[in-house]
Design a protein around this motif. Sequence first.
Motif, PDB file in Angstrom:
ATOM      1  N   UNK A 209       0.607  -1.346   0.086  1.00 57.16           N
ATOM      2  CA  UNK A 209      -0.154   0.056  -0.004  1.00 57.16           C
ATOM      3  C   UNK A 209       0.982   1.369  -0.077  1.00 57.16           C
ATOM      4  N   UNK A 210       0.236   2.242  -0.459  1.00 52.04           N
ATOM      5  CA  UNK A 210       1.068   3.446  -0.062  1.00 52.04           C
ATOM      6  C   UNK A 210       1.457   3.846   1.118  1.00 52.04           C
ATOM      7  N   UNK A 211       0.925   3.456   2.222  1.00 55.00           N
ATOM      8  CA  UNK A 211       1.176   4.060   3.436  1.00 55.00           C
ATOM      9  C   UNK A 211       2.699   3.187   3.750  1.00 55.00           C
ATOM     10  N   UNK A 212       2.919   2.028   3.407  1.00 56.47           N
ATOM     11  CA  UNK A 212       3.860   1.071   3.638  1.00 56.47           C
ATOM     12  C   UNK A 212       5.137   1.957   2.740  1.00 56.47           C
ATOM     13  N   UNK A 213       4.901   2.141   1.227  1.00 58.40           N
ATOM     14  CA  UNK A 213       5.787   2.648   0.612  1.00 58.40           C
ATOM     15  C   UNK A 213       6.163   4.021   1.391  1.00 58.40           C
TER      16      UNK A 213
ATOM     17  N   UNK B 208       9.349  -0.047  11.470  1.00 61.49           N
ATOM     18  CA  UNK B 208       8.310  -1.137  11.143  1.00 61.49           C
ATOM     19  C   UNK B 208       8.567  -1.559   9.781  1.00 61.49           C
ATOM     20  N   UNK B 209       8.383  -0.481   8.781  1.00 67.05           N
ATOM     21  CA  UNK B 209       8.616  -0.676   7.449  1.00 67.05           C
ATOM     22  C   UNK B 209       9.600  -1.459   6.969  1.00 67.05           C
ATOM     23  N   UNK B 210      10.946  -0.819   7.573  1.00 64.72           N
ATOM     24  CA  UNK B 210      12.194  -1.484   7.261  1.00 64.72           C
ATOM     25  C   UNK B 210      12.339  -2.863   7.726  1.00 64.72           C
ATOM     26  N   UNK B 211      11.720  -3.167   8.715  1.00 64.24           N
ATOM     27  CA  UNK B 211      11.943  -4.702   9.350  1.00 64.24           C
ATOM     28  C   UNK B 211      11.104  -5.537   8.345  1.00 64.24           C
ATOM     29  N   UNK B 212       9.912  -4.985   7.761  1.00 63.37           N
ATOM     30  CA  UNK B 212       9.136  -5.770   6.974  1.00 63.37           C
ATOM     31  C   UNK B 212       9.702  -5.792   5.657  1.00 63.37           C
ATOM     32  N   UNK B 213      10.430  -5.017   5.293  1.00 61.35           N
ATOM     33  CA  UNK B 213      10.996  -5.172   4.070  1.00 61.35           C
ATOM     34  C   UNK B 213      12.232  -6.135   3.953  1.00 61.35           C
ATOM     35  N   UNK B 214      13.002  -6.131   5.015  1.00 54.14           N
ATOM     36  CA  UNK B 214      13.973  -7.381   5.179  1.00 54.14           C
ATOM     37  C   UNK B 214      13.201  -8.490   5.269  1.00 54.14           C
ATOM     38  N   UNK B 215      11.847  -8.612   5.896  1.00 46.25           N
ATOM     39  CA  UNK B 215      11.493 -10.151   5.958  1.00 46.25           C
ATOM     40  C   UNK B 215      10.690 -10.521   4.827  1.00 46.25           C
ATOM     41  N   UNK B 216      10.171  -9.472   4.019  1.00 44.18           N
ATOM     42  CA  UNK B 216       9.349  -9.707   2.916  1.00 44.18           C
ATOM     43  C   UNK B 216       9.896  -8.811   1.571  1.00 44.18           C
ATOM     44  N   UNK B 217      11.257  -9.298   1.107  1.00 40.97           N
ATOM     45  CA  UNK B 217      12.022  -8.561   0.232  1.00 40.97           C
ATOM     46  C   UNK B 217      11.324  -8.645  -1.254  1.00 40.97           C
ATOM     47  N   UNK B 218      11.226  -7.499  -1.739  1.00 41.47           N
ATOM     48  CA  UNK B 218      10.727  -7.378  -3.203  1.00 41.47           C
ATOM     49  C   UNK B 218      11.180  -8.637  -4.183  1.00 41.47           C
TER      50      UNK B 218
ATOM     51  N   UNK C 240     -12.262  -4.415   5.240  1.00 43.95           N
ATOM     52  CA  UNK C 240     -12.363  -4.741   3.847  1.00 43.95           C
ATOM     53  C   UNK C 240     -12.183  -6.242   3.562  1.00 43.95           C
ATOM     54  N   UNK C 241     -13.117  -6.670   2.793  1.00 48.33           N
ATOM     55  CA  UNK C 241     -13.207  -8.223   2.574  1.00 48.33           C
ATOM     56  C   UNK C 241     -12.837  -8.688   1.070  1.00 48.33           C
ATOM     57  N   UNK C 242     -12.082  -9.630   0.704  1.00 44.03           N
ATOM     58  CA  UNK C 242     -11.777  -9.986  -0.480  1.00 44.03           C
ATOM     59  C   UNK C 242     -12.887 -11.098  -1.084  1.00 44.03           C
ATOM     60  N   UNK C 243     -13.164 -11.322  -2.203  1.00 45.31           N
ATOM     61  CA  UNK C 243     -14.063 -12.283  -2.522  1.00 45.31           C
ATOM     62  C   UNK C 243     -15.608 -12.087  -1.613  1.00 45.31           C
ATOM     63  N   UNK C 244     -15.968 -10.937  -1.271  1.00 44.40           N
ATOM     64  CA  UNK C 244     -17.100 -10.885  -0.621  1.00 44.40           C
ATOM     65  C   UNK C 244     -16.938 -10.993   0.836  1.00 44.40           C
ATOM     66  N   UNK C 245     -16.460 -12.111   1.349  1.00 42.87           N
ATOM     67  CA  UNK C 245     -16.265 -12.306   2.820  1.00 42.87           C
ATOM     68  C   UNK C 245     -14.992 -12.809   3.499  1.00 42.87           C
ATOM     69  N   UNK C 246     -14.034 -12.918   2.671  1.00 44.24           N
ATOM     70  CA  UNK C 246     -12.841 -13.456   3.092  1.00 44.24           C
ATOM     71  C   UNK C 246     -11.663 -12.277   3.581  1.00 44.24           C
ATOM     72  N   UNK C 247     -11.350 -12.743   4.849  1.00 40.39           N
ATOM     73  CA  UNK C 247     -10.194 -11.507   5.120  1.00 40.39           C
ATOM     74  C   UNK C 247      -9.098 -11.471   4.242  1.00 40.39           C
ATOM     75  N   UNK C 248      -8.532 -10.204   4.303  1.00 42.22           N
ATOM     76  CA  UNK C 248      -7.352  -9.734   3.615  1.00 42.22           C
ATOM     77  C   UNK C 248      -6.365 -10.270   4.399  1.00 42.22           C
ATOM     78  N   UNK C 249      -5.329 -11.145   4.003  1.00 46.61           N
ATOM     79  CA  UNK C 249      -4.106 -11.366   4.817  1.00 46.61           C
ATOM     80  C   UNK C 249      -3.387  -9.783   4.756  1.00 46.61           C
ATOM     81  N   UNK C 250      -2.908  -9.579   5.944  1.00 42.82           N
ATOM     82  CA  UNK C 250      -2.405  -8.350   6.175  1.00 42.82           C
ATOM     83  C   UNK C 250      -1.319  -8.161   7.183  1.00 42.82           C
ATOM     84  N   UNK C 251      -0.348  -7.280   7.164  1.00 42.83           N
ATOM     85  CA  UNK C 251       0.443  -6.725   8.261  1.00 42.83           C
ATOM     86  C   UNK C 251       0.581  -5.513   8.313  1.00 42.83           C
ATOM     87  N   UNK C 252       0.226  -5.063   9.622  1.00 38.34           N
ATOM     88  CA  UNK C 252       0.375  -3.661  10.151  1.00 38.34           C
ATOM     89  C   UNK C 252       1.041  -3.658  11.360  1.00 38.34           C
ATOM     90  N   UNK C 253       1.391  -2.350  11.566  1.00 38.87           N
ATOM     91  CA  UNK C 253       2.162  -1.951  12.861  1.00 38.87           C
ATOM     92  C   UNK C 253       1.147  -2.222  14.001  1.00 38.87           C
TER      93      UNK C 253
END
Length: 136
Positions: free
Chosen positions: A9-13, A26-36, A123-136
Motif C-alpha cells: 500500500x502507499x502507506x507502507x511505501x 516497522x516498514x524497514x523490518x518488514x522490507x527485510x522479512x518480505x523482500x521485493x 475490507x473483504x476479498x471475494x465478498x467475505x474473506x479477510x485480507x491477509x495483512x501485516x500492520x504495525x
Amino acid sequence: MGVPSVVVDASFLIALWCRRDQNHAWAMDLARNHPPVWQCCEAAFSEADHLLRPEGCAGLRVACRRGAIRLYSLGDDDFLPVLDLMDKYADIPMSVAGACLVRLTEILPEPLLLTTDSDFTVYRRFGRRRIPVRMP
C-alpha cells in the motif's frame, strides 16, 4: 504453501522511504522479512509518489525502475469489481487505491498486504474473506 505475493500500500511505501514517518522502523523490518518484488497498483504508487515529494519520491522511482516494485494497471475486467468495492464500502469511504489493492489480493496467488491502514481489516476479498495483512 508457496511464497506469498507481497502487495504494498502507499502507506507502507511512505513509511519505508520517509525516515521521519512514525512507522519507518516497522516498514524497514518488514522490507527485510518480505523482500521485493512487491506488487502495487498504479493508484497506490501515485499516492505514495505524491506524498513523498520532494525528498522521498526519487528512491521510490528508482525502486520501481529496478524492478523492486511491479505496477499493475487494472483493465476493464478487473476495474468493474474495483468500482463495486468502492460502492460496497462507500461509508468508510474506500479510495480507488484501496479498492485496487483489494482487487490485487483477489487476483494474485497467496497475497500478503503490507499497510498501515486499518481499513484493510474491515475490507473483504471475494465478498467475505479477510485480507491477509501485516500492520504495525
